[in-house]
Design a protein around this motif. Structure first.
Motif, PDB file in Angstrom:
ATOM      1  N   ILE A  41       0.850  -1.223  -0.013  1.00  0.00           N
ATOM      2  CA  ILE A  41       0.219  -0.057   0.085  1.00  0.00           C
ATOM      3  C   ILE A  41       0.874   1.252  -0.040  1.00  0.00           C
ATOM      4  CG2 ILE A  41      -1.890   1.238   1.338  1.00  0.00           C
ATOM      5  CD1 ILE A  41      -2.938  -1.537   2.543  1.00  0.00           C
ATOM      6  N   SER A  44       2.424   1.430  -3.525  1.00  0.00           N
ATOM      7  CA  SER A  44       1.480   2.093  -4.430  1.00  0.00           C
ATOM      8  C   SER A  44       1.196   3.625  -4.313  1.00  0.00           C
ATOM      9  CB  SER A  44       0.247   1.258  -4.282  1.00  0.00           C
ATOM     10  OG  SER A  44       0.671  -0.469  -4.597  1.00  0.00           O
ATOM     11  N   ASN A 196      -7.351  -8.873  -4.711  1.00  0.00           N
ATOM     12  CA  ASN A 196      -6.129  -8.015  -5.441  1.00  0.00           C
ATOM     13  C   ASN A 196      -5.977  -8.250  -6.764  1.00  0.00           C
ATOM     14  OD1 ASN A 196      -3.049  -8.367  -6.016  1.00  0.00           O
ATOM     15  ND2 ASN A 196      -3.560  -6.545  -4.962  1.00  0.00           N
ATOM     16  N   TYR A 209      -5.871  -2.612  -3.685  1.00  0.00           N
ATOM     17  CA  TYR A 209      -5.657  -1.938  -2.366  1.00  0.00           C
ATOM     18  C   TYR A 209      -6.266  -2.939  -1.163  1.00  0.00           C
ATOM     19  CZ  TYR A 209      -3.306   2.155  -4.329  1.00  0.00           C
ATOM     20  OH  TYR A 209      -2.348   2.985  -4.703  1.00  0.00           O
TER      21      TYR A 209
END
Length: 237
Positions: A41, A44, A196, A209
């Motif tokens: 996370i 990203s 995902n 996410y």
């Protein structure tokens, strides 16, 4: 002396039972287990391009326009690769101590998938290296597209997707059968990676996410038990 798993189906501590003192090594182990999914996370969010972007030229252009931000993201991706490999081993050992066959299968699948993710050339590293050496964006795009056309990255990608999806399901089944954690945590683990992958396939980043957020929750439940009682893996004579 050889490492052997403790008896299968080790249950969680009974309610009200005194928990063992949290030892430093157990605390670090538990932290690493949760760190892997959370770093996805972080990486990203740091990345200057949309994780679901499928146009190489757009990715390269975004990186070129935000090199400083991309370098921070690249460090996060590197840490993610290391942490996820460690997390895959830890959760698999935890399951293996309770269900040896499912734990081993989960390690080969989930651990193998997590490893395969790092076998294909990284857009981030290749683009940063090209920009650092003064290579124009058109050439960098050609190199990246050329890499994608090879069979090896395609095989690594398939292995990655199949491994994390089926590996997560196998590990979840192992947790469910062992009663080592609440049943909902096992179901969350089984649902995490399919969600995902759905995000990548549909281009809906929120699903991607959410998948890793669910993985972090499931791993956190396992981590709490490891922090108090260890993995359940013991040494035998």
């Amino acid at each position: 002396m050889t490492a052997t798993p403790s008896p299968a189906h080790i249950p969680a501590a009974a309610p009200g039972a005194a928990a063992e003192r949290i030892r430093p090594l157990r605390a670090v182990t538990a932290a690493v287990l949760v760190l892997g999914p959370l770093l996805f996370i972080v990486a990203s969010l740091l990345s200057p391009y949309d994780m679901t972007e499928d146009k190489t030229r757009n990715i390269v252009a975004d990186i070129a326009a935000n090199e400083g931000q991309e370098k921070a993201a690249a460090w996060a991706w590197l840490a993610l690769g290391i942490a996820m490999a460690a997390a895959a081993i830890l959760v698999s050992v935890y399951v293996m101590a309770r269900s040896p066959k499912l734990g081993l299968a989960g390690l080969l699948l989930f651990g193998g998938g997590a490893t395969a993710a790092n076998l294909a050339p990284s857009y981030d590293f290749v683009t940063l290296a090209g920009l650092d050496k003064g290579v124009d964006q058109v050439t960098i795009v050609k190199v990246l597209d050329g890499g994608d056309s090879l069979a090896m990255p395609a095989v690594a990608g398939i292995w990655f997707i199949a491994g994390i999806v089926f590996g997560g399901i196998v590990l979840g089944i192992g947790l469910l059968r062992s009663h080592a954690v609440p049943a909902w945590a096992a179901w969350v683990l089984m649902a995490a990676m399919p969600l995902n992958v759905l995000g990548w396939v549909t281009g809906v980043a929120a699903f991607a996410y959410a998948g890793f957020a669910l993985l972090a929750v499931a791993f956190a439940v396992v981590a709490m038990d490891i922090a108090h009682h260890g993995t359940g893996w013991v040494r035998g004579v």
